[in-house]
Design an enzyme around this catalytic site. Structure first.
Site, PDB file in Angstrom:
ATOM      1  N   SER A  56       0.862  -1.182  -0.289  1.00 36.11           N
ATOM      2  CA  SER A  56      -0.090  -0.151  -0.170  1.00 36.11           C
ATOM      3  C   SER A  56       1.082   1.101   0.115  1.00 36.11           C
ATOM      4  CB  SER A  56      -0.740  -0.101   1.196  1.00 36.11           C
ATOM      5  OG  SER A  56      -1.321   1.149   1.475  1.00 36.11           O
TER       6      SER A  56
ATOM      7  N   TYR B 109      -2.076  -1.308  10.620  1.00 38.15           N
ATOM      8  CA  TYR B 109      -1.997  -1.390   9.075  1.00 38.15           C
ATOM      9  C   TYR B 109      -0.680  -0.811   8.589  1.00 38.15           C
ATOM     10  CZ  TYR B 109      -3.956  -1.297   4.197  1.00 38.15           C
ATOM     11  OH  TYR B 109      -4.232  -1.076   2.929  1.00 38.15           O
TER      12      TYR B 109
HETATM   13  P1  NAD Z   1     -11.444  -5.904   0.059  1.00 37.37           P
HETATM   14  O1  NAD Z   1     -12.110  -5.817   1.393  1.00 37.37           O
HETATM   15  O2  NAD Z   1     -12.395  -5.795  -1.026  1.00 37.37           O
HETATM   16  O3  NAD Z   1     -10.913  -7.402  -0.108  1.00 37.37           O
HETATM   17  C1  NAD Z   1     -10.128  -7.980   0.976  1.00 37.37           C
HETATM   18  C2  NAD Z   1     -10.057  -9.390   0.532  1.00 37.37           C
HETATM   19  O4  NAD Z   1      -9.590 -10.183   1.889  1.00 37.37           O
HETATM   20  C3  NAD Z   1     -11.369 -10.228   0.745  1.00 37.37           C
HETATM   21  O5  NAD Z   1     -11.425 -11.232  -0.277  1.00 37.37           O
HETATM   22  C4  NAD Z   1     -11.709 -10.864   2.224  1.00 37.37           C
HETATM   23  O6  NAD Z   1     -12.468 -11.892   2.283  1.00 37.37           O
HETATM   24  C5  NAD Z   1     -10.338 -11.278   2.365  1.00 37.37           C
HETATM   25  N1  NAD Z   1      -9.870 -11.512   3.530  1.00 37.37           N
HETATM   26  C6  NAD Z   1      -9.898 -10.934   4.799  1.00 37.37           C
HETATM   27  N2  NAD Z   1      -9.643 -11.487   5.922  1.00 37.37           N
HETATM   28  C7  NAD Z   1      -9.217 -12.785   5.659  1.00 37.37           C
HETATM   29  C8  NAD Z   1      -8.890 -13.766   6.174  1.00 37.37           C
HETATM   30  N3  NAD Z   1      -8.756 -13.779   7.588  1.00 37.37           N
HETATM   31  N4  NAD Z   1      -8.604 -14.868   5.621  1.00 37.37           N
HETATM   32  C9  NAD Z   1      -8.830 -15.028   4.193  1.00 37.37           C
HETATM   33  N5  NAD Z   1      -9.143 -13.917   3.398  1.00 37.37           N
HETATM   34  C10 NAD Z   1      -9.449 -12.716   4.204  1.00 37.37           C
HETATM   35  O7  NAD Z   1     -10.108  -4.865   0.047  1.00 37.37           O
HETATM   36  P2  NAD Z   1      -9.324  -4.476  -0.933  1.00 37.37           P
HETATM   37  O8  NAD Z   1      -9.250  -3.243  -1.293  1.00 37.37           O
HETATM   38  O9  NAD Z   1      -9.472  -5.247  -2.543  1.00 37.37           O
HETATM   39  O10 NAD Z   1      -7.736  -4.842  -0.381  1.00 37.37           O
HETATM   40  C11 NAD Z   1      -6.857  -5.788  -1.139  1.00 37.37           C
HETATM   41  C12 NAD Z   1      -5.595  -5.488  -0.569  1.00 37.37           C
HETATM   42  O11 NAD Z   1      -5.141  -4.375  -1.190  1.00 37.37           O
HETATM   43  C13 NAD Z   1      -5.288  -5.503   0.807  1.00 37.37           C
HETATM   44  O12 NAD Z   1      -4.132  -5.974   1.322  1.00 37.37           O
HETATM   45  C14 NAD Z   1      -5.423  -4.037   1.149  1.00 37.37           C
HETATM   46  O13 NAD Z   1      -4.551  -3.641   2.362  1.00 37.37           O
HETATM   47  C15 NAD Z   1      -4.507  -3.541  -0.226  1.00 37.37           C
HETATM   48  N6  NAD Z   1      -4.785  -2.204  -0.444  1.00 37.37           N
HETATM   49  C16 NAD Z   1      -6.082  -1.649  -0.670  1.00 37.37           C
HETATM   50  C17 NAD Z   1      -6.233  -0.162  -1.094  1.00 37.37           C
HETATM   51  C18 NAD Z   1      -7.507   0.296  -1.390  1.00 37.37           C
HETATM   52  O14 NAD Z   1      -7.656   1.344  -1.391  1.00 37.37           O
HETATM   53  N7  NAD Z   1      -8.516  -0.323  -1.595  1.00 37.37           N
HETATM   54  C19 NAD Z   1      -5.062   0.372  -1.114  1.00 37.37           C
HETATM   55  C20 NAD Z   1      -3.860   0.047  -0.886  1.00 37.37           C
HETATM   56  C21 NAD Z   1      -3.843  -1.348  -0.594  1.00 37.37           C
END
Ligand code: NAD
Length: 285
Positions: free
Chosen positions: A167, A180
């Site tokens: 991130s 985080y």
């Molecule tokens: P999201 O909430 O849509 O997806 C998260 C996924 O992780 C889901 O499929 C959820 O079921 C899974 N998950 C959560 N806990 C779990 C567990 N205990 N076991 C198995 N799976 C689990 O979020 P996203 O935005 O798609 O995030 C994906 C990645 O990208 C994350 O690591 C997040 O930190 C990173 N990220 C997101 C953003 C953003 O702005 N959305 C920015 C930077 C980084």
């Protein structure tokens, strides 16, 4: 001893002269495991792999019927083999089993994406201790367990690609996100270490550092930030979430798929141990 790259785009191993060279977007015959791919970025990357002929092991939480609908729809639309493994990313043995499942069910493991992640927004002195442990487990330690299990398979195959979804918060901090930010900084350190260890094995390990992407994890943050800061949801969006992002635009999952497809391709062979900021200029400040 120097080794000529088997998949470089120049010299004797130029594109077209090396039978095993695969250009960006050709994922036929490859198998990807993507943690946290029932939603958001992980699901978008799964769609990107499947659309290019690669097989996928989906993983993540959610309603079983809905996950099965997603799996079946992706398999039907792409013609790729799509499986689901329900490993809980807080449990090391389940994570190792998910990696073994890819090899067992689909015969290989070419691409590992450590993507699952959660967020909790709270001042550090009030931060719930169980939330701290859970975020470190899901956002950081799960990448260790999956990578640990994947490397022997990739070494035996002679090639591998590991992508860690870090991130912008792996590079800079924001208040109220201590767990985080700590986990994502840890992911970048872990990425560099793994990259050095496997550099001679035709395996690369890189981190992608997105800015804000409009997915469920962000939608929840808008509500949490509004509560923590005493702002309206509209104020959070303009003054907090996209305040850091100079483009004032959310990053899209297609844009993340773009850097992902480069990194997993043969053209990405020399990108190793790096962190790729896809954040609209956030961390340039
Ligand atoms: P999201 O909430 O849509 O997806 C998260 C996924 O992780 C889901 O499929 C959820 O079921 C899974 N998950 C959560 N806990 C779990 C567990 N205990 N076991 C198995 N799976 C689990 O979020 P996203 O935005 O798609 O995030 C994906 C990645 O990208 C994350 O690591 C997040 O930190 C990173 N990220 C997101 C953003 C953003 O702005 N959305 C920015 C930077 C980084």
């Amino acid at each position: 001893m120097f080794q000529r790259s088997k998949s470089s785009n120049g010299g004797a191993a130029a594109h077209g002269e090396t039978p095993e060279f695969r250009d960006i977007g050709d994922l036929k015959g490859q198998v990807a495991v993507i943690s946290g791919s029932t939603s958001g970025i992980g699901l978008a990357l799964a769609r990107a792999v499947a659309a290019r002929g690669g097989d996928v092991v989906l993983n993540g939480l959610g309603d079983p019927a809905e996950i099965e609908r997603t799996r079946a729809e992706l398999e039907a639309s792409s013609g790729a083999r799509i499986r689901y493994h329900g490993a809980d990313m807080t449990r090391g043995e389940e994570i190792a089993d998910m990696v073994a499942f890819a090899k067992h069910e689909l015969g290989r493991l070419d691409i590992l994406v450590n993507n699952a992640g959660i967020q909790h927004v709270e001042a550090v002195e009030k931060f719930p201790t169980d939330k701290w442990e859970q975020i470190i487990a899901i956002n950081l330690s799960s990448a260790f367990y999956a990578t640990r299990a994947a490397i022997p398979i990739m070494k035996a195959q002679g090639r591998g690609r590991i992508i860690n979804m870090a991130s912008a918060h792996g590079l800079v901090a924001s208040p109220f996100k201590s767990a985080y930010v700590a986990a994502k900084h840890g992911v970048i350190g872990f990425t560099k270490t793994v990259a050095l260890e496997v550099a001679r094995d035709n395996i690369t390990c890189n981190a992608i550092c997105p800015g804000f992407v409009e997915t469920p994890i962000v939608e929840k943050q808008i509500a949490d930030q509004a509560r923590t800061r005493g702002l309206t949801k509209e104020q959070v969006l303009t003054d907090v979430i996209l305040a850091a992002q100079p483009t004032k635009q959310f990053v899209t999952t297609d844009q993340l798929a773009g850097i992902f497809l480069y990194l997993v391709s043969d053209l990405g062979a020399s990108a190793n141990g790096a962190s790729f900021s896809i954040d609209g200029g956030w961390t340039a400040q």
